[in-house]
Design a protein around this motif. Sequence first.
Motif, PDB file in Angstrom:
ATOM      1  N   HIS A  32       0.871  -1.177   0.000  1.00 60.67           N
ATOM      2  CA  HIS A  32       0.000   0.000   0.000  1.00 60.67           C
ATOM      3  C   HIS A  32       0.908   1.227   0.000  1.00 60.67           C
ATOM      4  O   HIS A  32       1.763   1.365   0.878  1.00 60.67           O
ATOM      5  N   TRP A  33       0.689   2.116  -0.962  1.00 65.82           N
ATOM      6  CA  TRP A  33       1.619   3.219  -1.179  1.00 65.82           C
ATOM      7  C   TRP A  33       1.002   4.577  -0.886  1.00 65.82           C
ATOM      8  O   TRP A  33      -0.194   4.791  -1.082  1.00 65.82           O
ATOM      9  N   CYS A  34       1.857   5.485  -0.459  1.00 64.56           N
ATOM     10  CA  CYS A  34       1.524   6.906  -0.374  1.00 64.56           C
ATOM     11  C   CYS A  34       2.386   7.641  -1.396  1.00 64.56           C
ATOM     12  O   CYS A  34       3.592   7.391  -1.486  1.00 64.56           O
ATOM     13  N   TYR A 199      -2.462   6.237  -1.764  1.00 64.31           N
ATOM     14  CA  TYR A 199      -2.937   7.376  -0.973  1.00 64.31           C
ATOM     15  C   TYR A 199      -2.080   8.584  -1.310  1.00 64.31           C
ATOM     16  O   TYR A 199      -0.848   8.537  -1.174  1.00 64.31           O
ATOM     17  N   ILE A 207       0.042   9.366   6.896  1.00 60.04           N
ATOM     18  CA  ILE A 207       0.575   8.054   6.518  1.00 60.04           C
ATOM     19  C   ILE A 207       0.388   7.103   7.700  1.00 60.04           C
ATOM     20  O   ILE A 207       1.174   7.094   8.645  1.00 60.04           O
ATOM     21  N   ILE A 211      -0.175   1.969   5.415  1.00 62.07           N
ATOM     22  CA  ILE A 211       0.720   2.307   4.307  1.00 62.07           C
ATOM     23  C   ILE A 211       2.082   1.665   4.531  1.00 62.07           C
ATOM     24  O   ILE A 211       2.704   1.828   5.581  1.00 62.07           O
TER      25      ILE A 211
END
Length: 263
Positions: A32-34, A199, A207, A211
């Motif tokens: 899961h990325w920001c 995100y 965050i 994440i």
Amino acid sequence: MTHIVTCRNVTFKRDGQQVLNDINWTINQGEHWCILGLNGSGKTTLLNLINGYAFPTTGTISVLGNEFGKTNLPNLRKRIGYVSSSLDRFLHIMQNETAEEIVASGKYASFGLYEHLSDQEWLRVNDILEALRLQHLKGKSFSVLSQGEKRRVLIGRALMNNPDILILDEPCTGLDVLTREELINVMNEISARGSHIIYVTHHIEEISDVITNVLMVRDGEVIGSGRKDEVLTNESLSATFKLPVSVRWLHGRPWLNISIQAN
């Protein structure tokens, strides 16, 4: 499928101006990325490329195993949920719909509910409302909901088709601290449902534990990319935000301090 998103040597020019330069980025299964950066850094342009609303000037993009230029984009977009303040332009359509009707409309990616849903699909609507703690909004018009409730209902709409990717483009903009924290906590439910989160923000305190990785962009270029605890350093954040800052970690979340320099 190992790679969820792959960008290789991606550049993008608009009206002769370089917006993105040599972007190399891969989202792997289970991550899961920001995307972190200032306004105007290229975050929204990168989202448009991932959604197939724009195409790179050079380089290649592959999403969910589909290389752009060799795939049916409308079908691919059905596997991507997208929540953004840009959806506010459809408020005049949604304002008289109930919360559950807004969520249900995600089945057909429409604004307004014009198609029949089966009993099973309505059960899914109820399941989503419960998961996002929105059961108390059933029967209420979208127009009377708070900003935070509206954002969560739109997230529910995006989840209706079990998207493989859920893009949240600055979802906390304009929210107070309490509502922001409630919305951030919803990401635990989202990740549990199997969607890969992208995100987008310029506030590192958003965050959350969910994440796993961060992509940091500045003026269309990658400043850092990788596990959040490795790339969120004082040096990389200072470069990203163009001023001296430091990061502190509290209960697994990063918080930004601006370094005050003596005159």
